[in-house]
Enzyme design. Structure first.
Site, PDB file in Angstrom:
ATOM      1  N   LYS A  98      -8.478  15.143   0.028  1.00 37.99           N
ATOM      2  CA  LYS A  98      -7.286  15.206  -0.819  1.00 37.99           C
ATOM      3  C   LYS A  98      -7.566  14.531  -2.167  1.00 37.99           C
ATOM      4  O   LYS A  98      -7.181  15.042  -3.215  1.00 37.99           O
ATOM      5  CB  LYS A  98      -6.098  14.520  -0.129  1.00 37.99           C
ATOM      6  N   ALA A 155      -3.666   9.845   1.430  1.00 41.98           N
ATOM      7  CA  ALA A 155      -3.700   9.320   2.801  1.00 41.98           C
ATOM      8  C   ALA A 155      -3.496  10.433   3.809  1.00 41.98           C
ATOM      9  O   ALA A 155      -2.941  11.489   3.495  1.00 41.98           O
ATOM     10  CB  ALA A 155      -2.620   8.246   2.966  1.00 41.98           C
ATOM     11  N   ASP A 156      -3.956  10.168   5.030  1.00 44.95           N
ATOM     12  CA  ASP A 156      -3.731  11.095   6.138  1.00 44.95           C
ATOM     13  C   ASP A 156      -3.611  10.268   7.420  1.00 44.95           C
ATOM     14  O   ASP A 156      -4.396   9.346   7.630  1.00 44.95           O
ATOM     15  CB  ASP A 156      -4.878  12.094   6.268  1.00 44.95           C
ATOM     16  N   THR A 157      -2.625  10.589   8.247  1.00 41.13           N
ATOM     17  CA  THR A 157      -2.396   9.850   9.492  1.00 41.13           C
ATOM     18  C   THR A 157      -2.458  10.819  10.669  1.00 41.13           C
ATOM     19  O   THR A 157      -1.879  11.902  10.608  1.00 41.13           O
ATOM     20  CB  THR A 157      -1.001   9.172   9.475  1.00 41.13           C
ATOM     21  N   GLY A 193      -6.234   7.213   7.303  1.00 38.09           N
ATOM     22  CA  GLY A 193      -7.302   7.122   6.318  1.00 38.09           C
ATOM     23  C   GLY A 193      -6.666   7.092   4.936  1.00 38.09           C
ATOM     24  O   GLY A 193      -5.689   7.801   4.689  1.00 38.09           O
TER      25      GLY A 193
END
Length: 194
Positions: free
Chosen positions: A60, A77-79, A114
């Protein structure tokens, strides 16, 4: 008195998640929201589940690179939710959400976020993991939660800050805010280092 985090960058959060926005506001920083762009969220099949959020947050961040201006810092961010090595993404339907919550019921799973910090000249990526233990959930509890709160926009089909977190989560080991979608303690320290 100035915020120790008063930094020289124009900070942009590349997320339209109201939860991430609320969490970043807790750091008392001035920030804007980056224009939304479509990012292909596929990842290599052989990537370990725990590495997926960092991979996607970096992907991203790289997608925003051509749009970045001098002096800007973009946070991506990524969850994800991981149970027994399986990634539980966002549910596709109410039935899928019920199925996910049945899997999580009475079990401990991992939530990994992340985060990537990007400027024109530098990039830093990190991830944070939190263990979350659900008490056994009855069909009635799951049905009520899914029908009332419609958690289709949430990884693992739940929001810890919602009703299900209050009645269904027995304990956590690690950052509560990470489970909400942004590990603000670690982010604060990473921004200080950056």
């Amino acid at each position: 008195m100035t915020n120790p985090l008063d930094i020289k960058y124009d900070i942009l959060l590349a997320s339209h998640s109201p939860r991430r926005r609320e969490l970043l506001e807790m750091l008392n920083l001035k920030f804007g929201i980056a224009d939304g762009i479509e990012v292909d969220e596929t990842y290599p099949e052989l990537l370990a589940p725990e590495e997926v959020p960092s991979y996607l947050s970096l992907k991203k961040g790289e997608a925003y690179a051509p749009l970045m201006a001098e002096g800007q810092l973009i946070i991506t961010a990524d969850t994800i939710v991981i149970l027994d090595g399986e990634i539980l993404g966002k549910p596709e339907s109410s039935e899928h959400a019920r199925s996910m919550l049945h899997k999580l019921s009475g079990r401990t799973h991992k939530v990994v976020t992340g985060v990537t910090l990007s400027t024109l000249h530098k990039t830093s990526t990190f991830s944070v993991s939190t263990a979350v233990e659900f008490a056994p959930l009855s069909d009635e509890v799951i049905d009520y939660y899914v029908d009332t709160f419609k958690p289709l926009d949430k990884a693992g089909a739940y929001g810890i800050q919602e009703w299900i977190g209050a009645v269904g989560i027995r304990g956590i080991h690690g950052s509560y805010y990470n489970v909400m979608g942004l590990p603000v303690h670690r982010l604060y320290n990473e921004l200080l280092k950056f």
